[in-house]
Design a protein around this motif. Structure first.
Motif, PDB file in Angstrom:
ATOM      1  N   ILE A 216      29.389  46.387  35.386  1.00  0.00           N
ATOM      2  CA  ILE A 216      30.019  46.117  36.673  1.00  0.00           C
ATOM      3  C   ILE A 216      31.522  46.173  36.424  1.00  0.00           C
ATOM      4  O   ILE A 216      32.049  45.413  35.596  1.00  0.00           O
ATOM      5  CB  ILE A 216      29.644  44.718  37.214  1.00  0.00           C
ATOM      6  CG1 ILE A 216      28.152  44.424  37.000  1.00  0.00           C
ATOM      7  CG2 ILE A 216      30.065  44.579  38.674  1.00  0.00           C
ATOM      8  CD1 ILE A 216      27.201  45.317  37.709  1.00  0.00           C
ATOM      9  N   ILE A 217      32.198  47.100  37.099  1.00  0.00           N
ATOM     10  CA  ILE A 217      33.607  47.333  36.775  1.00  0.00           C
ATOM     11  C   ILE A 217      34.518  47.220  37.993  1.00  0.00           C
ATOM     12  O   ILE A 217      34.133  47.510  39.119  1.00  0.00           O
ATOM     13  CB  ILE A 217      33.826  48.710  36.098  1.00  0.00           C
ATOM     14  CG1 ILE A 217      33.337  49.848  36.997  1.00  0.00           C
ATOM     15  CG2 ILE A 217      33.160  48.766  34.731  1.00  0.00           C
ATOM     16  CD1 ILE A 217      33.790  51.214  36.531  1.00  0.00           C
ATOM     17  N   ASN A 218      35.747  46.797  37.700  1.00  0.00           N
ATOM     18  CA  ASN A 218      36.794  46.683  38.700  1.00  0.00           C
ATOM     19  C   ASN A 218      37.532  48.029  38.749  1.00  0.00           C
ATOM     20  O   ASN A 218      38.665  48.142  38.325  1.00  0.00           O
ATOM     21  CB  ASN A 218      37.733  45.540  38.275  1.00  0.00           C
ATOM     22  CG  ASN A 218      38.913  45.367  39.193  1.00  0.00           C
ATOM     23  OD1 ASN A 218      38.778  45.547  40.407  1.00  0.00           O
ATOM     24  ND2 ASN A 218      40.063  45.020  38.633  1.00  0.00           N
ATOM     25  N   ASN A 246      32.924  47.052  41.542  1.00  0.00           N
ATOM     26  CA  ASN A 246      33.171  45.848  42.328  1.00  0.00           C
ATOM     27  C   ASN A 246      34.652  45.524  42.185  1.00  0.00           C
ATOM     28  O   ASN A 246      35.084  44.983  41.177  1.00  0.00           O
ATOM     29  CB  ASN A 246      32.289  44.691  41.841  1.00  0.00           C
ATOM     30  CG  ASN A 246      32.490  43.440  42.680  1.00  0.00           C
ATOM     31  OD1 ASN A 246      33.296  43.438  43.617  1.00  0.00           O
ATOM     32  ND2 ASN A 246      31.759  42.387  42.354  1.00  0.00           N
ATOM     33  N   THR A 247      35.435  45.907  43.181  1.00  0.00           N
ATOM     34  CA  THR A 247      36.888  45.723  43.096  1.00  0.00           C
ATOM     35  C   THR A 247      37.350  44.527  43.910  1.00  0.00           C
ATOM     36  O   THR A 247      38.527  44.307  44.096  1.00  0.00           O
ATOM     37  CB  THR A 247      37.621  46.998  43.582  1.00  0.00           C
ATOM     38  OG1 THR A 247      37.122  47.325  44.877  1.00  0.00           O
ATOM     39  CG2 THR A 247      37.386  48.160  42.651  1.00  0.00           C
ATOM     40  N   ARG A 248      36.366  43.738  44.400  1.00  0.00           N
ATOM     41  CA  ARG A 248      36.750  42.565  45.203  1.00  0.00           C
ATOM     42  C   ARG A 248      36.911  41.342  44.325  1.00  0.00           C
ATOM     43  O   ARG A 248      36.264  41.208  43.298  1.00  0.00           O
ATOM     44  CB  ARG A 248      35.654  42.276  46.231  1.00  0.00           C
ATOM     45  CG  ARG A 248      35.590  43.358  47.252  1.00  0.00           C
ATOM     46  CD  ARG A 248      34.718  42.940  48.410  1.00  0.00           C
ATOM     47  NE  ARG A 248      34.065  44.131  48.932  1.00  0.00           N
ATOM     48  CZ  ARG A 248      32.929  44.107  49.600  1.00  0.00           C
ATOM     49  NH1 ARG A 248      32.307  42.980  49.808  1.00  0.00           N
ATOM     50  NH2 ARG A 248      32.414  45.225  50.048  1.00  0.00           N
ATOM     51  N   ASN A 255      28.106  44.421  44.259  1.00  0.00           N
ATOM     52  CA  ASN A 255      28.053  44.615  45.711  1.00  0.00           C
ATOM     53  C   ASN A 255      28.148  46.072  46.145  1.00  0.00           C
ATOM     54  O   ASN A 255      28.253  46.358  47.325  1.00  0.00           O
ATOM     55  CB  ASN A 255      29.093  43.734  46.425  1.00  0.00           C
ATOM     56  CG  ASN A 255      30.515  44.099  46.024  1.00  0.00           C
ATOM     57  OD1 ASN A 255      30.735  45.156  45.444  1.00  0.00           O
ATOM     58  ND2 ASN A 255      31.465  43.237  46.321  1.00  0.00           N
ATOM     59  N   GLY A 256      28.077  46.976  45.193  1.00  0.00           N
ATOM     60  CA  GLY A 256      28.119  48.391  45.570  1.00  0.00           C
ATOM     61  C   GLY A 256      26.931  49.140  44.988  1.00  0.00           C
ATOM     62  O   GLY A 256      26.110  48.556  44.294  1.00  0.00           O
ATOM     63  N   PRO A 286      18.889  48.678  38.486  1.00  0.00           N
ATOM     64  CA  PRO A 286      19.629  47.457  38.138  1.00  0.00           C
ATOM     65  C   PRO A 286      19.759  46.493  39.326  1.00  0.00           C
ATOM     66  O   PRO A 286      19.889  45.295  39.142  1.00  0.00           O
ATOM     67  CB  PRO A 286      21.003  47.994  37.705  1.00  0.00           C
ATOM     68  CG  PRO A 286      20.708  49.350  37.176  1.00  0.00           C
ATOM     69  CD  PRO A 286      19.624  49.894  38.079  1.00  0.00           C
ATOM     70  N   ALA A 287      19.716  46.993  40.553  1.00  0.00           N
ATOM     71  CA  ALA A 287      19.918  46.123  41.714  1.00  0.00           C
ATOM     72  C   ALA A 287      18.623  45.538  42.267  1.00  0.00           C
ATOM     73  O   ALA A 287      18.647  44.631  43.093  1.00  0.00           O
ATOM     74  CB  ALA A 287      20.627  46.910  42.814  1.00  0.00           C
ATOM     75  N   SER A 288      17.467  46.030  41.823  1.00  0.00           N
ATOM     76  CA  SER A 288      16.202  45.553  42.398  1.00  0.00           C
ATOM     77  C   SER A 288      15.931  44.104  42.029  1.00  0.00           C
ATOM     78  O   SER A 288      16.252  43.657  40.934  1.00  0.00           O
ATOM     79  CB  SER A 288      15.010  46.357  41.864  1.00  0.00           C
ATOM     80  OG  SER A 288      15.165  47.717  42.071  1.00  0.00           O
TER      81      SER A 288
END
Ligand code: SAH
Length: 460
Positions: A216-218, A246-248, A255-256, A286-288
């Protein structure tokens, strides 16, 4: 005696609370909640918070060890918030969980004579998790580290080998940290919002050995990806390397969308029951959402199949179905399965998994069970068997009312919270159903959680 913050006291630990902290009494009868203690311990405690009739303490020293006390195998078990029961022997953990189910059913459900079977243990209480999420940060010397947030904080304790996770996690993390060091790729900092790597997520299919990694990267792309691939692809089982932006500035980890770097974007796992001749393949990205202890999950699903008692002509509803794991198991033995789940992504996975397995008799609906099921009822659809597997807050009463009107022959209740299970069983038992028995499972050893399967039969 009046206690104040920072006083020391001696406490006899007599019970254990909801969150796994020991409950102790001082000589003058003051109640103290003390993490890292076990019923039967006598402990020297530093008082950290005082309330009128109870307080919180920190374990300073065990003066007399409980017979149920054991040495935690993980060196950071006290700092990490993940495990609550590592200092308790495994047999004592099992006894405590069984007792919790019995107590809740009696106290909340009013069940005096309901049969509570012996809890089904795990073969080994460690290394059972198929999923791990490691936050990445920087130590004082500027080196990248990965590990865990210390309980209730966002301070990272370096620890690449969580004993609940797979042994491969360590090597994967070390390679990722090496890639960061050698290519001067900074870890993300929550304070400044700068830096790239935020989290590493690792998933393994226990039945297939397949492993997928997601960074997970900014940012929008993985730098020096050839070096990352080179380091990770040699690890046995490595099936896919992915990333998600995830840049938030948020605590939400992902979240993406998940994007590929190398190999596949998903892994496969298989859950099966030899006794019923059922085997289902699941594609997991990975998101499941996917059950994290597949060995015990398989046992629970086999139990659900047994209790559903299917002959092949039934309509079964699987409510709170997630990615349809139970639905697809049941579909092999029923005429039709209807799965209902609130998360749209999970239903997409459920439909895809039905297709992969060539299952055509499973239908899935997105929505709240308490809204979808009354709607189905209006269309004249009823269930012969209902399976419910709600989150901790249990079933919505509107759903229970609908099931009472619908009168399925059987309800199989899979619960992750004995308190709400007791409440819901009480409701159903007063309204045309009889609770036959409950079967607890240990699915999350070293933590306070307990899973339970209950069978209800229609009485009229
Ligand atoms: N049966 C699945 C998942 C159980 S977890 C399995 O074994 O894998 C509980 C599920 O209930 C979660 O997927 C959650 O998203 C879903 N959920 C929560 N509230 C719901 C509601 N009101 N109606 C339907 N599903 C709900």
């Amino acid at each position: 005696m009046e206690y104040r913050k920072n006083d020391t006291a001696t406490a006899e630990i007599i019970d254990i609370g909801q969150d796994g902290a020991g409950i102790g009494r001082t000589e003058d009868g003051y109640t103290l909640f003390v993490k890292d203690t076990v019923p039967g311990d006598r402990a020297e405690v530093r008082i950290i918070k005082v309330k009128k009739s109870y307080g919180y303490g920190r374990l300073e020293r065990v003066l007399k060890a409980s017979p149920d006390r054991t040495e935690p195998p993980c060196p950071v078990s006290r700092q990490c918030g993940g495990c609550q029961l590592q200092m308790m022997s495994y047999p004592a953990q099992l006894a405590m969980k069984e007792e919790k189910v019995r107590n809740d059913l009696k106290r909340i459900g009013g069940f005096e004579n309901l049969e509570i079977r012996k809890i089904v243990p795990m073969e080994s209480p460690f290394r059972y998790r198929n999923k791990a999420q490691f936050p990445v940060g920087t130590d004082r010397d500027g080196n990248p580290i990965a590990g865990f947030y210390a309980g209730r904080t966002h301070t990272i304790i370096p620890n690449p080998d969580c004993l609940l996770g797979c042994p491969e996690n360590r090597e994967i993390l070390e390679e990722i940290l090496g890639w960061m060091r050698d290519n001067r790729i900074p870890a993300y900092s929550e304070e400044t919002g700068k830096g790239l790597v935020r989290h590493v997520l690792i998933r393994k299919g226990f039945a297939t050995g397949e492993i997928i990694v997601c960074l997970i990267i900014n940012g929008g792309r993985i730098p020096a990806s050839d070096d990352l691939i080179h380091r990770l692809e040699k690890i046995p089982g490595m099936t896919g390397i992915t990333f998600s932006s995830n840049t938030r500035r948020t605590n939400v980890i992902m979240n993406g969308p998940v994007k590929p770097v190398w190999g596949q974007e998903y892994i496969t796992d298989i859950l099966k029951s030899a006794a019923f001749g059922v085997s289902v393949r699941y594609q997991i990205s990975p998101a499941s959402f996917y059950q994290i202890n597949p060995v015990q999950t398989q046992r629970i699903y086999e139990k659900v199949l047994e209790l559903a008692c299917l002959h092949g002509n039934e309509t079964v509803m699987d409510l709170y179905c997630g990615i349809g794991t139970i639905s697809l198991f049941l579909a092999r033995k029923a005429r039709k399965v209807i799965g209902v789940e609130i998360v749209p992504r999970a239903i997409e996975d459920a439909r895809k998994n039905a297709q992969i397995n060539g299952i055509e008799n499973a239908e899935f609906y997105v929505g709240k069970a308490e809204e979808v099921v009354p709607g189905l009822e209006k269309e004249g659809i009823r269930a012969d068997v209902a399976v419910v597997d709600p989150p901790r807050k249990g079933c919505d009463e509107k759903l229970l009312q609908t099931l009472v009107r619908m009168k399925p022959e059987r309800i199989v209740y899979v619960s992750c919270d004995p308190a709400t299970l007791a409440r819901d069983l009480k409701y159903l038992s007063g309204n045309g159903f009889h609770a036959e028995y409950v079967q607890p499972y240990d699915q999350f050893s070293e933590t306070v959680h307990v899973e339970t399967v209950a069978l209800l039969m229609r009485t009229n």
